[in-house]
Scaffold this motif. Sequence first.
Motif, mmCIF file in Angstrom:
data_model
loop_
_atom_site.group_PDB
_atom_site.id
_atom_site.type_symbol
_atom_site.label_atom_id
_atom_site.label_comp_id
_atom_site.label_asym_id
_atom_site.label_seq_id
_atom_site.Cartn_x
_atom_site.Cartn_y
_atom_site.Cartn_z
ATOM 1 N N ILE A 196 0.844 -1.192 0.000
ATOM 2 C CA ILE A 196 0.000 0.000 0.000
ATOM 3 C C ILE A 196 0.883 1.248 0.000
ATOM 4 O O ILE A 196 1.785 1.392 0.826
ATOM 5 N N ALA A 197 0.603 2.172 -0.899
ATOM 6 C CA ALA A 197 1.334 3.435 -0.972
ATOM 7 C C ALA A 197 0.585 4.505 -0.197
ATOM 8 O O ALA A 197 -0.653 4.496 -0.127
ATOM 9 N N VAL A 198 1.340 5.444 0.368
ATOM 10 C CA VAL A 198 0.755 6.525 1.136
ATOM 11 C C VAL A 198 1.710 7.711 1.121
ATOM 12 O O VAL A 198 2.923 7.538 0.944
ATOM 13 N N GLY A 199 1.195 8.906 1.272
ATOM 14 C CA GLY A 199 2.036 10.093 1.313
ATOM 15 C C GLY A 199 2.740 10.229 2.650
ATOM 16 O O GLY A 199 2.137 10.050 3.707
ATOM 17 N N SER A 200 4.010 10.555 2.623
ATOM 18 C CA SER A 200 4.799 10.695 3.846
ATOM 19 C C SER A 200 4.371 11.928 4.634
ATOM 20 O O SER A 200 4.111 12.985 4.070
ATOM 21 N N GLY A 201 4.273 11.783 5.962
ATOM 22 C CA GLY A 201 3.946 12.895 6.824
ATOM 23 C C GLY A 201 2.480 13.278 6.839
ATOM 24 O O GLY A 201 2.129 14.348 7.326
ATOM 25 N N THR A 202 1.614 12.425 6.342
ATOM 26 C CA THR A 202 0.187 12.728 6.268
ATOM 27 C C THR A 202 -0.589 12.001 7.366
ATOM 28 O O THR A 202 -0.096 11.078 8.015
ATOM 29 N N ASN A 203 -1.844 12.412 7.557
ATOM 30 C CA ASN A 203 -2.714 11.726 8.502
ATOM 31 C C ASN A 203 -2.910 10.270 8.116
ATOM 32 O O ASN A 203 -2.969 9.384 8.973
ATOM 33 N N GLN A 204 -3.030 10.032 6.804
ATOM 34 C CA GLN A 204 -3.267 8.658 6.371
ATOM 35 C C GLN A 204 -2.047 7.776 6.584
ATOM 36 O O GLN A 204 -2.191 6.560 6.789
ATOM 37 N N GLU A 205 -0.854 8.348 6.546
ATOM 38 C CA GLU A 205 0.327 7.548 6.849
ATOM 39 C C GLU A 205 0.286 7.074 8.300
ATOM 40 O O GLU A 205 0.557 5.895 8.591
ATOM 41 N N TYR A 235 0.430 6.683 -8.979
ATOM 42 C CA TYR A 235 -0.507 6.070 -9.916
ATOM 43 C C TYR A 235 0.201 5.216 -10.963
ATOM 44 O O TYR A 235 -0.367 4.237 -11.458
ATOM 45 N N LEU A 236 1.425 5.554 -11.314
ATOM 46 C CA LEU A 236 2.183 4.691 -12.220
ATOM 47 C C LEU A 236 2.442 3.342 -11.569
ATOM 48 O O LEU A 236 2.344 2.292 -12.215
ATOM 49 N N ALA A 237 2.799 3.369 -10.276
ATOM 50 C CA ALA A 237 3.041 2.122 -9.556
ATOM 51 C C ALA A 237 1.767 1.302 -9.441
ATOM 52 O O ALA A 237 1.791 0.069 -9.536
ATOM 53 N N LEU A 238 0.641 1.967 -9.263
ATOM 54 C CA LEU A 238 -0.629 1.259 -9.167
ATOM 55 C C LEU A 238 -1.003 0.626 -10.493
ATOM 56 O O LEU A 238 -1.395 -0.547 -10.558
ATOM 57 N N SER A 239 -0.840 1.370 -11.579
ATOM 58 C CA SER A 239 -1.220 0.840 -12.892
ATOM 59 C C SER A 239 -0.334 -0.312 -13.332
ATOM 60 O O SER A 239 -0.772 -1.201 -14.055
ATOM 61 N N SER A 240 0.927 -0.310 -12.873
ATOM 62 C CA SER A 240 1.847 -1.380 -13.262
ATOM 63 C C SER A 240 1.780 -2.593 -12.350
ATOM 64 O O SER A 240 2.447 -3.598 -12.603
ATOM 65 N N GLY A 241 1.023 -2.491 -11.277
ATOM 66 C CA GLY A 241 0.892 -3.617 -10.364
ATOM 67 C C GLY A 241 1.965 -3.691 -9.298
ATOM 68 O O GLY A 241 2.029 -4.665 -8.552
ATOM 69 N N ARG A 242 2.808 -2.665 -9.187
ATOM 70 C CA ARG A 242 3.853 -2.681 -8.152
ATOM 71 C C ARG A 242 3.287 -2.425 -6.767
ATOM 72 O O ARG A 242 3.935 -2.743 -5.766
ATOM 73 N N ILE A 243 2.121 -1.819 -6.684
ATOM 74 C CA ILE A 243 1.431 -1.660 -5.417
ATOM 75 C C ILE A 243 -0.009 -2.149 -5.589
ATOM 76 O O ILE A 243 -0.542 -2.177 -6.708
ATOM 77 N N ASP A 244 -0.633 -2.532 -4.477
ATOM 78 C CA ASP A 244 -2.014 -3.026 -4.527
ATOM 79 C C ASP A 244 -3.029 -1.915 -4.335
ATOM 80 O O ASP A 244 -4.182 -2.052 -4.742
ATOM 81 N N GLY A 245 -2.606 -0.814 -3.694
ATOM 82 C CA GLY A 245 -3.550 0.260 -3.443
ATOM 83 C C GLY A 245 -2.847 1.528 -3.023
ATOM 84 O O GLY A 245 -1.668 1.516 -2.659
#
Length: 335
Positions: A196-205, A235-245
């Motif tokens: 799972i990808a997330v922005g660094s330093g954010t609430n969601q992280e 989004y490039l990582a998501l489209s290529s399948g390197r991340i699941d979400g």
Amino acid sequence: MLTRLRRGAAVTSAVMAAALMLAACGGGSSTSPAASTSDGTASPAAAQTGSAATFNLTPDQNRIRTEKVDAIAALVPQEIRDRGTIRITGSAGTAPPLRFYADDDTTLIGSEVDLAELFSDVLGLQVEEGTADWAQNFVRIDSGEADAFISNVTVTEERKEKYDFATYRQDTLGLESRADDPWTVSGRKDLAGKVIAVGSGTNQEKLLVDWNEANVADGLAPIDIKYFQNSTDYYLALSSGRIDGYLGPNPTAQFHAASTGETTVIGTFSGAGDALQGEIAVLSLKGNGLAQAYAAAINHTIENGTYQQVLDRWQLGSEAVDKSEINPPGLPKTG
């Protein structure tokens, strides 16, 4: 500043950049669960083209309007009623679909602008839109330069000491997956073993890290958390399948999914954790009575259906509230 958004690659790049900006500087706002998730279909206000929706990004918005209600307008402080205008402040150029510039690079559009106009219709006031950096919006309220701050502001206990709030939208995070390979998620345990990808330093992280710690404590596989240097890389990582979400702010996730047709939002979550539902609200000076007027106006638009129409127009129907509340429990103080 966001300018000249178009469908396809341009929308993907601009929306992703804006999403990261909102996530990182959203005034310390956190988020909470929505009532349901979107299937990514276009709203009645968006023209459908293939699997992607086209939003109206021009200065001519043809906004949803409603009528003045005299009894509610009478709740507005006398000074504002005498003036006949309500001075709204907020951030600009942040993130579609909230509050951003149209393709003329000058006109403010978005769901927050539409709602500000709609509520002002009930109050019988003309809107004077203003913009400022996040922190300066509070300064404008403090000085009396602006009457209300309507720009994705979350209710917090610290802010309630100085300001009043009238809620109008849930504050949520959205988990995006590829549209051609969606998977099921209802909670943190479904993320075990996922990338799972997330922005660094954010609430969601912070939320994702907390989930991972809880999963590991339960003996589940860890979440593989990924960070990227450039905004479009997510989004490039998501489209290529390197991340699941990708876990980010729900409004921008919904807008991106609808605009491109490349992703779908498979879950929405509370950024404040399971114990609290965050709320987005109109902020005004404490004790001046404007919050009561706004709460009544918001509830009127909920009852007559125009409120839901505005949210649906920007793919935010899942963030609707059943009723506006004044100064509900907010995010707790930190430290």
